[in-house]
Design a protein around this motif. Structure first.
Motif, mmCIF file in Angstrom:
data_model
loop_
_atom_site.group_PDB
_atom_site.id
_atom_site.type_symbol
_atom_site.label_atom_id
_atom_site.label_comp_id
_atom_site.label_asym_id
_atom_site.label_seq_id
_atom_site.Cartn_x
_atom_site.Cartn_y
_atom_site.Cartn_z
ATOM 1 N N UNK A 56 0.902 -1.373 0.034
ATOM 2 C CA UNK A 56 0.104 0.123 -0.066
ATOM 3 C C UNK A 56 1.030 1.278 0.058
ATOM 4 N N UNK A 57 0.630 2.214 -0.886
ATOM 5 C CA UNK A 57 1.372 3.458 -0.769
ATOM 6 C C UNK A 57 0.601 4.111 -0.108
ATOM 7 N N UNK A 58 -0.762 4.368 0.268
ATOM 8 C CA UNK A 58 -1.630 5.085 1.420
ATOM 9 C C UNK A 58 -2.870 4.185 1.216
ATOM 10 N N UNK A 59 -3.314 4.463 2.662
ATOM 11 C CA UNK A 59 -4.585 3.682 2.796
ATOM 12 C C UNK A 59 -5.322 4.179 3.950
ATOM 13 N N UNK A 60 -6.787 4.581 3.664
ATOM 14 C CA UNK A 60 -7.693 4.989 4.672
ATOM 15 C C UNK A 60 -8.971 4.830 4.511
ATOM 16 N N UNK A 61 -9.773 4.382 5.455
ATOM 17 C CA UNK A 61 -11.095 3.969 5.395
ATOM 18 C C UNK A 61 -11.741 4.575 6.520
ATOM 19 N N UNK A 62 -13.057 5.396 6.352
ATOM 20 C CA UNK A 62 -13.858 5.872 7.297
ATOM 21 C C UNK A 62 -15.168 5.446 7.069
ATOM 22 N N UNK A 63 -15.984 5.630 8.286
ATOM 23 C CA UNK A 63 -17.673 5.254 8.167
ATOM 24 C C UNK A 63 -17.716 3.831 8.400
ATOM 25 N N UNK A 64 -18.710 3.063 7.818
ATOM 26 C CA UNK A 64 -18.863 1.878 8.002
ATOM 27 C C UNK A 64 -19.574 1.123 6.843
ATOM 28 N N UNK A 65 -18.942 0.091 6.471
ATOM 29 C CA UNK A 65 -19.342 -0.742 5.466
ATOM 30 C C UNK A 65 -18.031 -1.751 4.903
ATOM 31 N N UNK A 66 -18.359 -2.127 3.711
ATOM 32 C CA UNK A 66 -17.325 -2.895 2.884
ATOM 33 C C UNK A 66 -17.008 -2.438 1.559
ATOM 34 N N UNK A 67 -16.012 -2.511 0.910
ATOM 35 C CA UNK A 67 -15.683 -2.224 -0.406
ATOM 36 C C UNK A 67 -14.352 -3.170 -1.077
ATOM 37 N N UNK A 68 -14.466 -3.695 -2.136
ATOM 38 C CA UNK A 68 -13.640 -4.521 -3.011
ATOM 39 C C UNK A 68 -13.516 -3.796 -4.395
ATOM 40 N N UNK A 69 -12.379 -3.475 -4.701
ATOM 41 C CA UNK A 69 -11.856 -2.978 -5.976
ATOM 42 C C UNK A 69 -10.800 -3.896 -6.540
ATOM 43 N N UNK A 70 -10.940 -4.120 -7.973
ATOM 44 C CA UNK A 70 -10.142 -4.659 -8.671
ATOM 45 C C UNK A 70 -9.559 -4.039 -9.873
#
Length: 320
Positions: free
Chosen positions: A219-233
């Motif tokens: 990871x060069x940078x990584x941040x998540x906020x709030x609630x839930x799931x995400x997947x990106x390809x």
């Protein structure tokens, strides 16, 4: 010749097999695909193609930086994810980056036997590198959004004795995002490694799928906020065949997956998030592999799905 009709002579033909073309010859090799031989069809605005070859020949904005024999596809501007009913991402989220490939066609054939070959292999191998980012707000709803951004086609030729074997290679580069909940995500990722997909035939075992990969990410940078799931390809779907007949289709899909949770109490609201990198390798063998002169496949045989995942980053704290 089947006979004569009112319109003339009637002739019946049937598709040639490799046995008829190659006889008892043997072939075994891996042939790099010249990046200059690809026909590229951009499917969204901002797509740029770069490649380099011997003799200080390079094409495209990043051509001077691309290793010899590699093809690079950049999505120069962010690709906005469409706002449609049931789409998992809002229009505020976008994916941008590049994919760099050094594809090689792998082909082998042993025609020692009279009726059917002793063994055969058809597949695609190569080096993969990519850098891409996902930024914006993902919201729940519907099926994953898949956006193809470039199609590529090439017809490399493998010489087996005096016979040219024409291999057809098609690649579609795409991004795909799925979400559940409401997550604000800001991720940038580097991926590197190799892959191999294909179909292998032996008299004793018939056709069997082959799928391997050692792609890893940082990871060069990584941040998540709030609630839930995400997947990106950011992946590529490749089809490899002979003389226009598709034989093997494989999907190489490195991805990033994130989870964010929020726990609320009367005193405070606390959140935690985790990010994972991974790669999915899937595909199938097709009916048209009958060109090898082997028993005809009556249905698609799935490639053994390869799934690898590893942790990238995590965090927690009070949510304001």
């Amino acid at each position: 010749m089947a006979g004569k009709t009112e319109k003339g002579t009637e002739v019946r033909t049937e598709a040639a097999t490799l046995g008829a073309l190659l006889g008892d010859d043997k072939a075994n090799g891996t042939v790099p695909v010249d990046p200059a031989s690809f026909d590229v069809e951009p499917l969204v605005q901002g797509v740029k193609v770069s490649w380099a070859k011997a003799g200080n020949v390079h094409v495209g904005p990043e051509g001077a930086k691309v290793p010899l024999g590699s093809l690079r596809i950049d999505v120069g501007a962010s690709v906005p994810l469409p706002v449609t009913e049931g789409a998992p991402l809002s229009g505020a989220a976008a994916v941008a980056g590049h994919v760099q490939l050094a594809p090689k066609v792998e082909f082998s054939y042993d025609g020692s036997s009279v009726i059917a070959p002793d063994s055969a292999f058809l597949g695609l191998t190569g080096d993969w590198s990519s850098q891409w980012s996902l930024k914006g707000k993902a919201v729940a709803g519907g099926k994953p959004v898949r956006i193809p951004f470039a199609k590529l086609h090439a017809d490399p030729v493998i010489q087996v004795g005096p016979v040219p074997v024409v291999v057809n290679l098609d690649l579609t580069a795409y991004v795909q995002v799925a979400a559940d909940g409401a997550v604000t995500v800001d991720v940038k990722q580097d991926l590197k490694g190799g892959f191999r997909i294909g179909g292998s035939y032996t008299k004793a075992g018939g056709w069997k799928p082959v799928s391997t990969s050692d792609i890893t990410s940082t990871p060069v940078q990584a941040k998540l906020t709030a609630a839930g799931k995400v997947k990106a390809a950011l992946g590529a779907e490749a089809s490899v065949g002979l003389y226009g007949a598709v034989g093997v289709t494989g999907v190489v899909a490195p991805y990033v997956r994130g989870e964010a949770t929020v726990v609320a109490t009367p005193a405070s609201t606390v959140g935690a998030w985790k990010l994972y990198g991974g790669v999915d390798l899937t595909g199938w063998l097709q009916l048209q592999l009958s060109i090898f002169g082997t028993p005809v496949l009556q249905h698609r045989i799935p490639l053994g799905a390869l799934h690898r995942e590893w942790p990238l980053a995590h965090g927690d704290g009070a949510v304001s």
